[in-house]
Design an enzyme around this catalytic site. Structure first.
Site, PDB file in Angstrom:
ATOM      1  CB  CYS A 200      -0.836   0.057   1.289  1.00 38.86           C
ATOM      2  SG  CYS A 200      -2.230  -1.067   1.309  1.00 38.86           S
TER       3      CYS A 200
ATOM      4  CB  CYS B 251      -3.554   2.534   2.219  1.00 38.99           C
ATOM      5  SG  CYS B 251      -4.937   1.455   1.751  1.00 38.99           S
TER       6      CYS B 251
ATOM      7  CB  CYS C  67      -3.503  -1.885  -1.841  1.00 41.17           C
ATOM      8  SG  CYS C  67      -5.049  -1.310  -1.119  1.00 41.17           S
TER       9      CYS C  67
ATOM     10  CB  CYS D  71      -3.984   3.071  -1.491  1.00 48.25           C
ATOM     11  SG  CYS D  71      -2.790   1.748  -1.270  1.00 48.25           S
TER      12      CYS D  71
HETATM   13 ZN   LIG Z   1      -3.896   0.226   0.183  1.00 46.37          ZN
END
Ligand SMILES: [Zn+2]
Length: 370
Positions: free
Chosen positions: A36, A40, A67, A70
């Site tokens: 991330c 995030c 992810c 994000c």
């Molecule tokens: Zn994330």
């Protein structure tokens, strides 16, 4: 190459979701396999399950996937439809390969899609896919000893995720591990010639992959270096790769740490015989360049008695996959320019600066004689 700030600073920035660190580092969660941005909105993991990376590519090479919330690898938020489709194609089978013909079959115009992808991620589709693909196999190397212990417990033929991951990448590895393992050796010790033991080694310039057996060190290089996947393919055609323990890898790891602390300039590690006679000639010349010094490709060619072979020397230099140990980073252009480096010019500059700082003012015997 980005060098990360200290872990305590990263953890603090992560805890606060500090947006000024967006793009400075990435957080990966061991339990989910996802990485991330520090900002995030996803739930905070326990600190002991978090790892930090300087670039999305490094996180992917360590086996993490981006992810979906994000979108840590994206440079801008909105994705063109072509970009979205290429990504879906990768994620449908990260260990597969996608050629232009495959894309056309999916109704994607390869050149437009690849151009948009590169603009969107700041890396080519090929580089992105390679990072995801190789990351699958390297994640198994990172978990190293654990994997091999469970293999020993279950019997080698049960097939480890590691061997499967490498087999998917490079074709089936030689199926001779069970017979060639020397009985009675320490746990996780693949002593036989048909095997190379693989280890992931973290360091200040990024992660490295090391491969060795009783013949010596076969490979030691940055996991994101140019050409690594192809070289691993070559190695995997001759050897089965298994993660685990080998005394030579312990020594390599210790010596690397001492090198990065500035406590040693060279390495004392047996090198497995590799390469053509010409490559070996070039590499043995590289081993004569003292830390803190540089040579030009032309000087190496002259020392080999082949002054016209400058380009061949440069190629053999680039074909060295035992970084630092065979110091190909100490070869520069005749005008002193950095020219090239498989691990990237930023690393080469860092290494040369580091060695000059720590060489302790010892005169370079060659320069001194000039
Ligand atoms: Zn994330």
């Amino acid at each position: 190459m980005n060098v990360l700030p200290p872990a305590s600073e990263l953890q603090r920035a992560f805890d606060r979701r500090d947006s000024t660190y967006d793009g400075v580092f990435y957080t990966a969660v061991k339990t989910t396999g996802i990485f991330c941005r520090p900002v995030c909105p996803a739930r905070r993991p326990r600190p002991e399950n978090v790892e930090f990376f300087a670039t999305p590519r490094e996180a992917m090479l360590a086996g993490y996937r981006p992810c979906l919330r994000c979108r840590p690898a994206d440079t801008v938020r909105d994705r063109a439809p072509e970009v979205e489709r290429l990504l879906r194609a990768i994620e449908a089978d990260p260990s597969g390969r996608l050629r232009d013909a495959d894309l056309r079959r999916m109704g994607i115009d390869p050149s437009t899609a690849r151009r948009r992808f590169r603009r969107h991620f700041g890396m080519t589709f090929q580089a992105y896919h390679r990072a995801r693909r190789l990351g699958g196999a390297l994640a198994e190397v990172r978990s190293g000893a654990k994997v091999i212990e469970s293999q020993l417990a279950a019997g080698f033929d049960s097939g480890s995720g590691f061997r499967e991951a490498f087999a998917r990448l490079f074709g089936a590895a030689p199926g001779r591990i069970a017979e060639e393992r020397a009985p009675g050796r320490g746990a996780g010790r693949a002593a036989a010639k048909g095997c190379l033991v693989a280890r992931w080694i973290d360091g200040p310039l990024g992660a490295m992959l090391a491969l060795a057996n009783d013949d010596g060190l076969h490979l030691l290089d940055f996991v994101d270096r140019r050409g690594l996947e192809r070289e691993l393919g070559r190695v995997a055609r001759r050897f089965a790769l298994v993660p685990g323990a080998h005394p030579l890898l312990d020594r390599a790891e210790e010596q690397l740490a001492a090198y990065f602390r500035g406590e040693r300039g060279g390495f004392d590690l047996p090198l497995a015989p590799r390469g053509t006679p010409f490559q070996r000639g070039v590499w043995s010349e590289l081993l004569r360049i003292p830390p803190g010094a540089t040579r030009s490709y032309a000087e190496i060619a002259a020392r080999l008695g082949m002054p016209k072979a400058v380009r061949a020397v440069a190629r053999a230099n680039g074909d060295n996959y035992r970084a630092l140990v065979i110091p190909c980073h100490r070869v520069v252009g005749s005008d002193g320019s950095l020219t090239g480096y498989g691990g990237g010019l930023a690393r080469k500059q860092w290494l040369l600066d580091h060695e000059r700082r720590h060489a302790g003012g010892a005169p370079d015997p060659v320069t001194a004689a000039r």
